[in-house]
Structures are given as structure tokens and as C-alpha cells.
Design an enzyme around this catalytic site. Structure first.
Site, short mmCIF file in Angstrom:
data_model
loop_
_atom_site.label_atom_id
_atom_site.label_comp_id
_atom_site.label_asym_id
_atom_site.label_seq_id
_atom_site.Cartn_x
_atom_site.Cartn_y
_atom_site.Cartn_z
N HIS A 60 -3.10 6.84 2.55
CA HIS A 60 -3.60 5.52 2.16
C HIS A 60 -4.94 5.28 2.88
O HIS A 60 -5.05 5.47 4.09
CB HIS A 60 -2.58 4.45 2.53
N CYS A 89 0.82 -1.23 0.00
CA CYS A 89 0.00 0.00 0.00
C CYS A 89 0.84 1.27 0.00
O CYS A 89 0.30 2.36 -0.19
CB CYS A 89 -0.95 -0.01 1.19
N ASN A 105 -10.22 -0.40 0.84
CA ASN A 105 -8.76 -0.29 0.74
C ASN A 105 -8.32 -0.80 -0.63
O ASN A 105 -8.39 -1.99 -0.91
CB ASN A 105 -8.14 -1.14 1.87
N1 ACO Z 1 -17.67 -8.45 11.25
C1 ACO Z 1 -18.10 -8.59 12.53
N2 ACO Z 1 -17.28 -8.78 13.56
C2 ACO Z 1 -15.96 -8.82 13.30
C3 ACO Z 1 -15.43 -8.67 11.99
C4 ACO Z 1 -16.36 -8.49 10.95
N3 ACO Z 1 -15.97 -8.34 9.67
N4 ACO Z 1 -14.10 -8.76 12.06
C5 ACO Z 1 -13.78 -8.95 13.35
N5 ACO Z 1 -14.90 -9.00 14.10
C6 ACO Z 1 -15.03 -9.17 15.54
C7 ACO Z 1 -13.84 -9.90 16.14
O1 ACO Z 1 -14.00 -11.30 16.09
C8 ACO Z 1 -13.84 -9.37 17.55
O2 ACO Z 1 -14.82 -10.06 18.31
P1 ACO Z 1 -14.54 -10.44 19.87
O3 ACO Z 1 -14.41 -9.10 20.57
O4 ACO Z 1 -15.74 -11.21 20.24
O5 ACO Z 1 -13.26 -11.21 19.87
C9 ACO Z 1 -14.34 -7.93 17.40
O6 ACO Z 1 -15.05 -7.89 16.14
C10 ACO Z 1 -13.23 -6.93 17.37
O7 ACO Z 1 -12.25 -7.41 16.43
P2 ACO Z 1 -10.93 -6.62 16.16
O8 ACO Z 1 -10.03 -7.43 15.26
O9 ACO Z 1 -10.40 -6.15 17.47
O10 ACO Z 1 -11.52 -5.40 15.34
P3 ACO Z 1 -10.82 -4.03 15.05
O11 ACO Z 1 -11.58 -2.96 15.67
O12 ACO Z 1 -9.33 -4.09 15.28
O13 ACO Z 1 -11.05 -3.89 13.48
C11 ACO Z 1 -9.84 -4.12 11.42
C12 ACO Z 1 -10.47 -4.85 12.60
C13 ACO Z 1 -10.94 -3.36 10.70
C14 ACO Z 1 -9.22 -5.12 10.47
C15 ACO Z 1 -8.78 -3.11 11.95
O14 ACO Z 1 -7.90 -3.80 12.82
C16 ACO Z 1 -7.97 -2.47 10.86
O15 ACO Z 1 -8.47 -1.67 10.10
N6 ACO Z 1 -6.66 -2.74 10.80
C17 ACO Z 1 -5.78 -2.09 9.85
C18 ACO Z 1 -5.83 -2.68 8.50
C19 ACO Z 1 -4.90 -1.92 7.58
O16 ACO Z 1 -4.62 -0.76 7.81
N7 ACO Z 1 -4.37 -2.49 6.52
C20 ACO Z 1 -3.52 -1.65 5.69
C21 ACO Z 1 -2.54 -2.32 4.99
S1 ACO Z 1 -3.11 -3.14 3.59
C22 ACO Z 1 -1.72 -3.63 2.65
O17 ACO Z 1 -0.61 -3.22 2.82
C23 ACO Z 1 -1.94 -4.71 1.59
#
Ligand code: ACO
Length: 327
Positions: free
Chosen positions: A253, A114, A283
Site C-alpha cells: 500500500h 487501504c 495514497n
Molecule cells: N506541511 C508542513 N508541515 C506539516 C504538515 C504539512 N502538510 N503536516 C504536519 N506538519 C508539521 C507538524 O505540525 C509538525 O510541526 P511541529 O514539529 O512544529 O509540531 C511537524 O510538521 C511534524 O509533524 P508530524 O505529524 O510529526 O509529521 P510526520 O513526519 O509524522 O508526517 C504524516 C506526517 C506524513 C501524516 C505521517 O505521519 C504519515 O505518513 N503517517 C501515515 C499515514 C498512513 O500511512 N495512512 C495510511 C492509511 S490510509 C487509510 O487507511 C484510509
């Protein structure tokens, strides 16, 4: 620096098929509300192979828009930033060179996930600023829809397909628009975001599964982004001899709306300063910055100071300060 660089064109392209959060609810244990509130994403675009949509077709459409009436045979350099090419070789850049009939351009791909567009733009600018080439076409394109496990809700809700392109030309040094840059890599974070090539063994003599699906430790990448990007922007502003308050807009990004809001908060900026179109595209990896740049170009003041910032797998991250002048 002997010469400057000036922007001459922007373009972008995205597939026609829209996949909204409600479509994902049909086969994933998720909800549109969760996706919207945790990421800011409402919908994303995905390539439809039956319409011949792929990395090359989107790159070509974006590149043609960025080039306008510029004659393709006069292009000196083509860099395509991509981590999800249609072919491992030939490069997407060489295929684009052929499709554009840019027969005099040197063309190569660059892999920095990215951050790829920012790395590509800075690389291309070096060739122009040192006098080697007169112009360069930089494309960021990624087709993650082909490399996702669509049943994995931690990754499949996030990504979309798109391409974005910018065309830059050498200028007199006083007209230089790339004021400063800052590129970083940290391979120790490589396992937190990966897409693995699985080759066949010599004895086996066949490859059943050439690539695995994207793996991401979302929490680690999230923390990495909100910690490093505000510092990176402060550093690059310092290198450009401006304060972060003198940056008019950040084109970052587009990974998660909460990341953009956190960056704004840490820099004491209003949220609106971090331009965002994530709700429509998700993304789009290397495409996200030029896609947003192209979309917001018409709404930018005729002259202003932009920061661009990318982060992603590698880990990699990078930013530039760009003195924007409408062309
Ligand atoms: N739908 C519903 N619930 C979900 C989902 C979903 N799609 N995904 C996770 N959950 C649940 C989890 O199981 C967890 O449940 P629990 O509390 O019972 O264990 C809860 O939601 C919280 O999960 P987290 O993983 O803590 O969710 P978070 O708030 O961290 O969001 C996310 C996840 C959106 C992926 C976030 O961490 C994020 O945006 N990370 C950065 C990603 C990024 O920037 N990527 C860029 C690089 S891309 C590249 O270089 C190719």
C-alpha cells in the site's frame, strides 16, 4: 484446496486532473519540499465531477482493461473494495455489474479501507479455490478527494483518487499462484483513522452533513505500519515456505515513501524491492496496490515471486504471496 487461481488481467484508471504540491501551497500552510521529503508525494489525481469522473467511472475503466476480451456475461463474481463509494447503496459492485452488463455475476462491496484490495483478492480466491466460481473481478477504488477537509494539511496532502482491477480465473491446483495469505484486524485502533457517517436524528428529520472529513492520527498509523508490515511479510513468507529473501518484489500500500523505505530496511532488502509510484498518485487507498501492480507489470520478470501488503483503517492489514506469471 481443490483448485488454484491464476491472474488473467490487470487494469487501472486515474482522473485526468493533476494536483501538484505547488497547488496545495497556494491555500495550505505547507511547502512542496515538506510534502516531498516527509511523504515522497509530488502530485496526486483528483476526480472532476464536471467530467463525470467518480468511483464508478474509474472502476469501469480499470475493469474493462483487466477483462480484455473476456465476455462480461461470463463473469461469476465482482468484488469492489472501497470506503468512499459514490452511493452507500446500491453498492459500487452492483453498479459496475450493470455498467459492464455482467448480468450473471454476483456483486458486492467490501470495506477494509487501504487493506481492501488484499482482503478482496483473498476473499475472491476462496470461491475459486473451493470450486464455487470459475472467475472473479476484484476492483479497488477510492475517491478520497470528496471526503477530505482540504484545509487540514495533516490529511489533504496525502490522498489521491484512482481505481485498480485484477481478473482471476480458477486453474488446476498445480498452477496456483496465491501461495499464502495473512489477514488481520484490530478494532481497538479504530479511532486513529476514521471517516464517520453522521445520520440525522429521527426528531430532526433531516441530514445536514452525511459524512465528516477523514480524521487521521498520522504518527500512530505510521508507527503501526512500520512495526506490523515487516512482521506480516515474514509470517506470510513462512506460510508459503519461502524466505523473505526469495520474495522478488513487494507491492505495498502506497501511503508514505518513508514507510516503504523502513519496511525494506527492516527486511534487509534494497529499497528498489518495494515498488513505488507514490510520487505520482499519493495514497489512493484501496486502489494503490492494483494500480502499482498494473503499472509495474510490464517491467516484472516473466515469472517471479511477489508479496502484496495492505494496511489501513479498522485497523486492518493483510498480505499475500503471489507466484507471478506474465499473461
Ligand atoms: N506541511 C508542513 N508541515 C506539516 C504538515 C504539512 N502538510 N503536516 C504536519 N506538519 C508539521 C507538524 O505540525 C509538525 O510541526 P511541529 O514539529 O512544529 O509540531 C511537524 O510538521 C511534524 O509533524 P508530524 O505529524 O510529526 O509529521 P510526520 O513526519 O509524522 O508526517 C504524516 C506526517 C506524513 C501524516 C505521517 O505521519 C504519515 O505518513 N503517517 C501515515 C499515514 C498512513 O500511512 N495512512 C495510511 C492509511 S490510509 C487509510 O487507511 C484510509
Amino acid at each position: 484446496m481443490n483448485f488454484g487461481v491464476e491472474i488473467k488481467g490487470l487494469g487501472s484508471a486515474s482522473p485526468s486532473k493533476i494536483v501538484c504540491n505547488e497547488d496545495l501551497e497556494q491555500f495550505l500552510e505547507t511547502s512542496s519540499e515538506w510534502i516531498k521529503t516527509r511523504t515522497g508525494i509530488s502530485e496526486r489525481r483528483v476526480c472532476d465531477p464536471s467530467k463525470q469522473e467518480n468511483g464508478l467511472s474509474l472502476s469501469l475503466e480499470a475493469a474493462k482493461k483487466a477483462l480484455g476480451n473476456f465476455a462480461p456475461e461470463k463473469i461469476d463474481l465482482i468484488i469492489v473494495a472501497t470506503s468512499t463509494p459514490d452511493f452507500l447503496y446500491p453498492s459500487t459492485a452492483c453498479r459496475l455489474q450493470e455498467a459492464l452488463k455482467a448480468k450473471n455475476a454476483v456483486a458486492f462491496d467490501l470495506s477494509a479501507a487501504c487493506s481492501g484490495f488484499v482482503f478482496g483478492l483473498v476473499n475472491a480466491a476462496q470461491f475459486l479455490q473451493n470450486g464455487t466460481y470459475k472467475n472473479a473481478l476484484i476492483v479497488g477504488v477510492d475517491i478520497h478527494s470528496r471526503f477530505l477537509d482540504w484545509t487540514d494539511r495533516s490529511t489533504s496532502i496525502l490522498f489521491g483518487d484512482a481505481a485498480g482491477a485484477v481478473f482471476i480465473e480458477r486453474s488446476d491446483s498445480e498452477k496456483n499462484q496465491l501461495l499464502a495469505f495473512n489477514l488481520r484486524s484490530d478494532g481497538s485502533g479504530g479511532d486513529d483513522l476514521s471517516l464517520k457517517c453522521v445520520g440525522g436524528e429521527y426528531q430532526a428529520g433531516k441530514i445536514e452533513k452525511p459524512l465528516e472529513a477523514v480524521f487521521m492520527n498520522g504518527k500512530k498509523i505510521y508507527s503501526f505500519a512500520i512495526k506490523t508490515i515487516p512482521d506480516l511479510i515474514a509470517e506470510v513468507a513462512h506460510s508459503a515456505k519461502i524466505s523473505t529473501d526469495e520474495i522478488d518484489y513487494l507491492i505495498c500500500h502506497q501511503a508514505n515513501q518513508r514507510i516503504l523505505d523502513s519496511i525494506a530496511e527492516k527486511l534487509n532488502w534494497p529499497k528498489e524491492k518495494c515498488l513505488s509510484n507514490i510520487s505520482k498518485y499519493g495514497n489512493t487507498s484501496a486502489a494503490s496496490i492494483p494500480l502499482a501492480w498494473d503499472e509495474f507489470a510490464e517491467t516484472l520478470p516473466k515469472e517471479c515471486t511477489l508479496a502484496l501488503a495492505g494496511f489501513g483503517a479498522g485497523l486492518t492489514w493483510g498480505s499475500v504471496i503471489w507466484k507471478w506469471k506474465a499473461f
